[in-house]
Design an enzyme around this catalytic site. Structure first.
Site, mmCIF file in Angstrom:
data_model
loop_
_atom_site.group_PDB
_atom_site.id
_atom_site.type_symbol
_atom_site.label_atom_id
_atom_site.label_comp_id
_atom_site.label_asym_id
_atom_site.label_seq_id
_atom_site.Cartn_x
_atom_site.Cartn_y
_atom_site.Cartn_z
ATOM 1 N N ARG A 60 0.789 -0.861 0.207
ATOM 2 C CA ARG A 60 0.152 -0.183 -0.023
ATOM 3 C C ARG A 60 0.582 1.274 -0.213
ATOM 4 O O ARG A 60 0.811 2.686 0.161
ATOM 5 C CB ARG A 60 -1.196 -0.272 1.160
ATOM 6 N N TRP A 76 -10.340 -8.975 10.338
ATOM 7 C CA TRP A 76 -10.762 -8.633 8.355
ATOM 8 C C TRP A 76 -11.021 -6.817 8.414
ATOM 9 O O TRP A 76 -9.763 -6.053 7.953
ATOM 10 C CB TRP A 76 -10.949 -8.817 7.468
ATOM 11 N N ASP A 129 -11.096 -3.602 9.717
ATOM 12 C CA ASP A 129 -10.244 -2.427 10.835
ATOM 13 C C ASP A 129 -11.444 -1.559 11.321
ATOM 14 O O ASP A 129 -10.964 -1.059 12.564
ATOM 15 C CB ASP A 129 -9.883 -1.915 9.557
ATOM 16 N N LYS A 149 -17.584 3.037 2.009
ATOM 17 C CA LYS A 149 -15.990 2.599 2.935
ATOM 18 C C LYS A 149 -17.515 1.256 3.728
ATOM 19 O O LYS A 149 -18.216 0.607 2.717
ATOM 20 C CB LYS A 149 -15.321 3.173 3.402
ATOM 21 N N GLU A 150 -16.618 1.334 4.788
ATOM 22 C CA GLU A 150 -17.024 -0.225 5.120
ATOM 23 C C GLU A 150 -18.321 0.357 6.119
ATOM 24 O O GLU A 150 -18.904 -0.869 6.236
ATOM 25 C CB GLU A 150 -16.352 -0.656 6.642
ATOM 26 N N GLN A 208 -10.699 0.778 -4.053
ATOM 27 C CA GLN A 208 -11.135 -0.112 -2.645
ATOM 28 C C GLN A 208 -12.125 0.229 -2.221
ATOM 29 O O GLN A 208 -12.962 -1.276 -1.920
ATOM 30 C CB GLN A 208 -10.721 0.930 -1.541
ATOM 31 N N THR A 253 -4.943 -2.393 -3.719
ATOM 32 C CA THR A 253 -6.235 -2.616 -2.561
ATOM 33 C C THR A 253 -5.778 -3.796 -2.840
ATOM 34 O O THR A 253 -5.295 -5.040 -3.609
ATOM 35 C CB THR A 253 -7.308 -2.259 -3.393
ATOM 36 N N GLY A 254 -6.454 -4.891 -2.152
ATOM 37 C CA GLY A 254 -6.947 -6.612 -1.858
ATOM 38 C C GLY A 254 -7.983 -6.647 -2.842
ATOM 39 O O GLY A 254 -7.328 -8.221 -2.889
HETATM 40 C C1 GLC Z 1 -8.432 -1.859 3.838
HETATM 41 C C2 GLC Z 1 -6.966 -2.505 4.928
HETATM 42 C C3 GLC Z 1 -7.219 -3.584 5.189
HETATM 43 C C4 GLC Z 1 -8.874 -4.148 5.578
HETATM 44 C C5 GLC Z 1 -9.744 -3.288 4.872
HETATM 45 C C6 GLC Z 1 -11.386 -3.776 5.049
HETATM 46 O O1 GLC Z 1 -8.505 -2.167 2.967
HETATM 47 O O2 GLC Z 1 -5.725 -2.253 3.815
HETATM 48 O O3 GLC Z 1 -6.146 -4.438 5.650
HETATM 49 O O4 GLC Z 1 -8.698 -5.621 5.474
HETATM 50 O O5 GLC Z 1 -9.564 -2.263 4.617
HETATM 51 O O6 GLC Z 1 -11.485 -2.785 7.327
#
Ligand code: GLC
Length: 802
Positions: A341, A492, A494, A636-637, A690, A709-710
């Site tokens: 990152r 996972w 955050d 986002k989350e 992301q 991004t993952g």
């Molecule tokens: C971001 C972080 C990753 C986390 C994700 C979900 O992509 O880099 O570590 O798992 O957010 O919160």
């Protein structure tokens, strides 16, 4: 709206309209010398660290007037000027024609204005630590043209980008430039001792080959002029640089060359930038006098990268799928694998290390292409596992395996916490090793990997197998009240703090899955005692997970106070994606649970742009640990379409044999599928971001946080292992595609353990999954498993679905 197209054959994305809704970037080089370049030449470069090695300045949070790597052209007769990239001068697009070819580690921009054609290629030569901008300027008119070219770069004054941007009372007074023949040299802290290793003394250069320098500037203000921008530098407008150098002001490199071009004539001019002393700079520059050197270097880059990508190529009825799997998703996986990152137009490079889970996941994205490269990094990440079994939340770039300080579970202000900003262990980190190691062993067949001895981060060593056992142990020693792994600092997600003793179903599924994997290893190795241990604890964990089933879904977990997160009756955040997809991936969910949960995902979470992370977002009913509530709803989350999770949804549906659904999720969330809706997506149509804003946002469908991004790896795994059904194990290859029923079939070309497999998958009955028959080199084989022992140098496999 569409701004470009995929060129599958050349593995390029070609931008035909330069006024893209955001700068669309490409990556050049590596973190040793990294360069990010936009389709308009914007971007920055750094040596080793984006934050501490910045050499080209970039202004974050700005989409206008960005510094970059600019080459201006002035027609001295017409007194008109433009740039080889549309920006920064920005000539009217009815007169200025341009195409940007983003390729694998190079970017070429071809432009035409006033009958002058320019072709500009930016790249970092393979394994080198400087960058090259080569432009070829052609006179397409029928008269002689009297032109001046101005190559321009804005240096930082300090390698630390923050100091450079904000601490001007210091950074303005440590730099000066000099002009030396064909280059500007920038000297920084030159009085602090000319010792490259021990002092802050640095030298950078901007040099030119192919045209003599007629004038120069090393002083930014002299080149740009007061109350002007990069779009109208005074030096270019009036037609000459005034040879002023900086001293106690901002530095730049600007080199003017005056050239006369006959009709049809082409001139090649090569600019080079780097952080090297003048002697080394001269050697580098001199080498570019050799004709054809640039073409040879670009060819070498292409050969290297295409060579990598060609290890796995598919041909399906979907252009989006082909372009992403063959080129762009794969290239993005390499970029996240290499760059983590570190640096982008969003990340400034401050994270001086690898996130444990991020990198262990990133590795998965390249295993099917280059398993041994993956293995090197797996070893590195295992050496960042602490002897208690947990992973270091942040693995420093200068990680000293065996000698690292570690988080202290009883002290959130430990030395490690102070050094890294990560107070404590996270519940999931080391558990990511299981699928990653397992995929590597499957791809390579290298079971002996489990016997390799690797150190622990804080000292001591063990075989990989024992490392994995300790990872299991780490979770087992930290169970919560419902006998599921404790939440610790986070899982996972955050943003989800269940509390140190809270419990996460996601992590519990990961642990359940890890247990299945290690049990396989234990049986294989004759470690019956450990297999028996797993036989005892796995069903116990299963029982705890069974209690997490809430009618038609799995809950997200328990808070420390015992309250459920993600219960069906909750007014907000009552349905979460990851526990559903992971109930399937882990192999835990019963058929009925799997079908029901994934159907509910579709019903409640699906949107035209992918699957939401949860629903409804937190607005009024959040708890303190639900940190995501600070984000706008559907962002986002907090109910956004978190791109990484799409890969798991694709994989879960594929494992269930639901090819239509798996592909639906692929397509909805695929950047390529938004190629003609760039004004909605904003982000590059060739890379994942992301997250994407979901339906409650007035900008639904807009994506953010490009490149690093993952998502790269999870979607890749969803496509390759899931949809394409490539599921290798130590003994060979299981082929189990899950495709849209409309497909007549598809083809795979795959290098596997030194052999080449050509796989022809036929779907005469138009099913979504299920193998009816298979032949290997013409010989009928039972089931859908190709033993390695049956593979020849060129292996032809025909799979008939039905
Ligand atoms: C971001 C972080 C990753 C986390 C994700 C979900 O992509 O880099 O570590 O798992 O957010 O919160």
């Amino acid at each position: 709206m569409q701004y470009g197209y995929f060129d599958l054959e050349h593995k390029e994305y070609v931008i035909t309209r330069p006024d893209t809704p955001a700068p669309w970037a490409n990556y050049l080089g590596s973190p040793e010398y990294g360069a990010i370049v936009s389709n308009n030449g914007g971007g920055y470069s750094f040596v080793k660290s984006g934050a501490n090695g910045r050499i080209i300045r970039y202004r974050f949070n700005s989409n206008i007037g960005l510094p970059g790597r600019y080459i201006y052209i002035r027609d001295n007769d017409a007194k008109d000027y433009w740039s080889c990239t549309w920006q920064p001068v920005g000539k009217p697009l009815d007169q200025y024609k341009t195409e940007c070819h983003h390729g694998t580690a190079y970017t070429t921009i071809k432009s035409d204005y006033a009958d002058i054609h320019s072709e500009l290629t930016y790249y970092v030569p393979l394994n080198k630590t400087y960058e090259v901008w080569r432009t070829k300027i052609t006179n397409n008119s029928d008269r002689y043209r009297n032109l001046s070219t101005f190559g321009f770069v804005e240096f930082t004054n300090e390698n630390n980008y923050e100091q450079d941007q904000v601490n001007l009372q210091y950074t303005l007074f440590i730099t000066r430039t000099s002009f030396e023949g064909n280059k500007i040299v920038q000297h920084i802290n030159e009085n602090s001792g000319k010792d490259e290793n021990g002092s802050n003394w640095r030298e950078r250069f901007f040099g030119v080959v192919g045209a003599p320098v007629s004038a120069y500037n090393g002083n930014l203000d002299s080149f740009i002029g007061s109350y002007r921008t990069y779009g109208n530098p005074v030096a270019v407008e009036r037609g000459f640089c005034d040879n002023k150098l900086n001293y106690n002001s901002n530095a730049c490199g600007a080199l003017q060359s005056d050239i006369i071009l006959a009709p049809g004539e082409t001139k090649e001019i090569i600019y080079v930038v780097g952080q090297k002393n003048p002697k080394v700079a001269d050697e580098i520059l001199a080498a570019y006098n050799e004709p054809g050197k640039v073409d040879a270097e670009v060819k070498e880059l292409i050969a290297y990268w295409h060579g990598q990508l060609n290890n796995f190529q598919i041909e399906t009825p979907s252009d989006e799928f082909n372009n992403m799997v063959n080129v762009w998703n794969a290239y993005q996986c390499f970029i996240t694998f290499i760059w983590s990152r570190a640096a982008s137009f969003i990340y400034c490079g401050l994270r001086n290390g690898y996130g444990y889970r991020d990198t262990v996941q990133d590795i998965q994205g390249i295993i099917h292409i280059n398993p041994e490269l993956a293995a090197e990094k797996i070893r590195f990440m295992i050496s960042a596992q602490v002897d208690n079994g947990g992973g270091l939340p942040l693995v420093k770039f200068d990680h000293k395996a065996g000698h690292e300080t570690c988080p202290d579970e009883n002290d959130e202000n430990s030395i490690y916490a102070k050094e890294t900003g990560h107070p404590c262990y996270r519940a999931d980190d080391a558990l990511w090793l299981f699928p990653t190691v397992n995929k590597y062993i499957g791809e390579s067949g290298n079971k002996a990997f489990l016997d390799e001895v690797i150190v622990y981060a804080n000292g001591g060593e063990d075989t990989v197998y024992e490392h994995l056992k300790r990872a299991i142990n780490f979770s087992m020693e930290r169970l919560g009240a419902h006998t599921m792994p404790a939440g610790l600092y986070a899982d996972w997600n955050d943003c989800l703090r269940l509390g140190k003793k809270g419990e996460s179903t996601f992590v519990a599924f990961q642990l359940y899955y890890a247990m299945s994997i290690i049990k396989g290893y234990a049986l294989d190795r004759g470690d019956n005692e450990y297999a028996a241990y797993i036989d005892k604890v796995q069903p116990e964990l299963g029982k705890s997970l069974e209690a997490c089933w809430d009618e038609d879904r799995f809950i997200r977990g328990y808070r420390e106070n015992g309250e459920i997160v993600g219960a069906k009756k909750d007014p907000e955040a009552s349905m979460w994606l990851n526990p559903q997809s992971w109930s399937v991936i882990s192999g835990f969910a019963s058929d009925k649970q799997a079908e029901t949960a994934m159907e509910k995902v579709h019903e409640i979470l699906n949107t035209p742009f992918g699957v939401k992370i949860m629903e409804p977002p937190y607005v009024d009913h959040y708890f303190d640990g639900a940190l995501m509530h600070i984000f706008n709803p559907d962002t986002k989350e907090n109910g956004g379409i978190f791109s990484q999770t799409q890969g798991w949804a694709i994989l879960a549906e594929s494992l269930l044999g639901h090819g239509d659904r798996a592909f639906e999720y692929f397509l909805e969330s695929s950047p390529a599928n938004m190629n003609d809706k760039a004004e909605v997506r904003i982000l590059e149509p060739y890379v994942h971001g992301q997250f994407t804003e979901s339906t409650r946002s007035p900008y639904a469908g807009r994506s953010h946080v490009h490149w690093l991004t993952g998502t790269g790896s999870t979607v890749m795994v969803g496509c390759v292992e899931g949809i394409c059904g490539m599921r290798p194990n130590a003994e060979g290859l299981v082929i189990s595609p899950s495709i849209p029923h409309t497909w007549d079939g598809f083809k795979i070309e795959k290098n596997f353990r030194g052999k080449h497999l050509s796989i022809d998958i036929q779907n005469p009955d138009h099913v979504q999954s299920g193998v009816k028959s298979m032949t290997v080199n013409g010989e009928a084989v039972e089931g859908n498993f190709v033993c390695e022992c049956k593979m020849t140098e060129q292996t032809n496999i025909v799979v008939v679905l039905g």
